[in-house]
Design a protein around this motif. Structure first.
Motif, PDB file in Angstrom:
ATOM      1  N   THR A 229       0.964  -1.007   0.023  1.00 15.20           N
ATOM      2  CA  THR A 229      -0.093   0.076  -0.015  1.00 15.20           C
ATOM      3  C   THR A 229       0.778   1.108  -0.150  1.00 15.20           C
ATOM      4  O   THR A 229       1.574   1.346   1.025  1.00 15.20           O
ATOM      5  CB  THR A 229      -1.080  -0.023   1.224  1.00 15.20           C
TER       6      THR A 229
ATOM      7  N   LYS B  54      -3.218   4.069   5.271  1.00 13.31           N
ATOM      8  CA  LYS B  54      -4.619   3.571   5.251  1.00 13.31           C
ATOM      9  C   LYS B  54      -5.394   4.725   4.585  1.00 13.31           C
ATOM     10  O   LYS B  54      -6.479   4.691   3.897  1.00 13.31           O
ATOM     11  CB  LYS B  54      -5.183   3.055   6.317  1.00 13.31           C
TER      12      LYS B  54
ATOM     13  N   GLU C  47      -1.800   2.391  10.226  1.00  9.34           N
ATOM     14  CA  GLU C  47      -2.498   1.343  11.066  1.00  9.34           C
ATOM     15  C   GLU C  47      -1.748   1.100  12.415  1.00  9.34           C
ATOM     16  O   GLU C  47      -2.052   0.086  13.311  1.00  9.34           O
ATOM     17  CB  GLU C  47      -2.361  -0.174  10.380  1.00  9.34           C
TER      18      GLU C  47
END
Length: 306
Positions: free
Chosen positions: A85, A132, A146
């Motif tokens: 990510t 995120k 996170e």
């Protein structure tokens, strides 16, 4: 207005002649390494050299790219994460909004200082924290992770405390000096979160930030010159030093948005609340006044579920 002029008497003035805001995109997929091409070659400015510092790591000009040191409190413990990510950033990074110290102080003398990135590059913060979501303001960037203890990071312009209260820390781990107006690499922002509460969304305005939590609370920090942080305006307030993180008086919020100097919140009931600068009617409260008290937006949305 006079108040607006005072707000601009800051490092933000350096961003006015150019496209000031960084751009950011989050993506999740496998990544193959690629070489970065620095397209912009500009002369290094030394005006803010003394201010281009970030929390707990002294002067970033001592080394070239120290991003790894910034985001790793314990190098021997934190592992390099698979970069699945990723945050892609580009735009003006003169005051640290891109979060890469190496752009402002290249490792190689052959490379010029990079103040503006004209194509997306991958933020290295994602190598050490699972990202995120993120948000871009006027010369600053916010990241939500996170991580249990460091849920929000900020980098860039901080002349109104929009990315938190930060000072240099000496070798004895004692905070020293004045609050930092500019951070050139991401630093964790201290927030009054309840036990188990998570950050789920971010929003950024010109000089203020909003944080939405899993408890459906909205935290605000930064400039409140027009009530955009949802509290009363205090004349001559020192936003950089007051360390205020305010909890908006709106319950069960599900989404947040920042305008330049106003804020909008949507609740689970589908109602819209707003506060801040209202000179052009942008708060939707039926008047052109500034307000520090979140109010219910009226008009044709009354009775609708947003």
């Amino acid at each position: 207005s006079l108040l607006q002029e005072k707000m601009l008497l800051s490092p933000a003035l350096r961003l006015l002649p150019s496209r000031h805001s960084p751009r950011l995109v989050l993506a999740a997929s496998a990544h193959k390494g690629s070489k970065s091409n620095f397209l912009n070659k500009e002369v290094k400015s030394k005006k803010y050299k003394g201010r281009l510092e970030y929390l707990n790591r002294g002067d970033p000009f001592e080394k070239a790219d120290r991003t790894k040191e910034v985001v790793e409190e314990k190098e021997s413990v934190r592992k390099h994460l698979p970069n699945t990510t990723r945050a892609y950033l580009w735009g003006n990074g003169e005051l640290g909004a891109l979060g890469q110290p190496g752009f402002l102080r290249p490792r190689s003398e052959k490379k010029e200082v990079l103040k503006i990135m004209r194509r997306p590059f991958i933020s290295s913060l994602g190598n050490y924290f699972k990202l995120k979501t993120a948000a871009c303001g006027y010369g600053f960037t916010l990241f939500a992770t996170e991580d249990k203890d460091k849920q929000v990071f900020g980098t860039g312009l901080n002349d109104s405390g929009q990315i938190g209260f930060h000072r240099r820390v000496n070798k004895d781990r004692t905070p020293v000096g004045k609050p930092l107006e500019v951070l050139v690499a991401p630093a964790a922002i201290r927030l009054p979160l309840d036990d188990g509460e998570k950050v789920v969304a971010l929003a950024a305005g010109r000089a203020h930030s909003l944080v939405l939590t899993s408890g459906q609370r909205v935290l605000s920090l930064g400039n409140n010159g027009y009530g955009q942080c949802g509290r009363g305006v205090v004349e001559s307030e020192d936003y950089l030093r007051n360390q205020v993180v305010h909890v908006m008086e709106v319950d069960k919020v599900k989404s947040i948005v920042c305008g330049q100097d106003h804020s909008l919140m949507v609740t689970e009931a589908g109602e819209v609340f707003s506060c801040g600068w209202g000179a052009d009617g942008q708060t939707g409260l039926g008047h052109y006044n500034n307000t520090g008290q979140p109010g219910l937006v009226g008009g044709d949305v009354v009775g609708e579920r947003v």
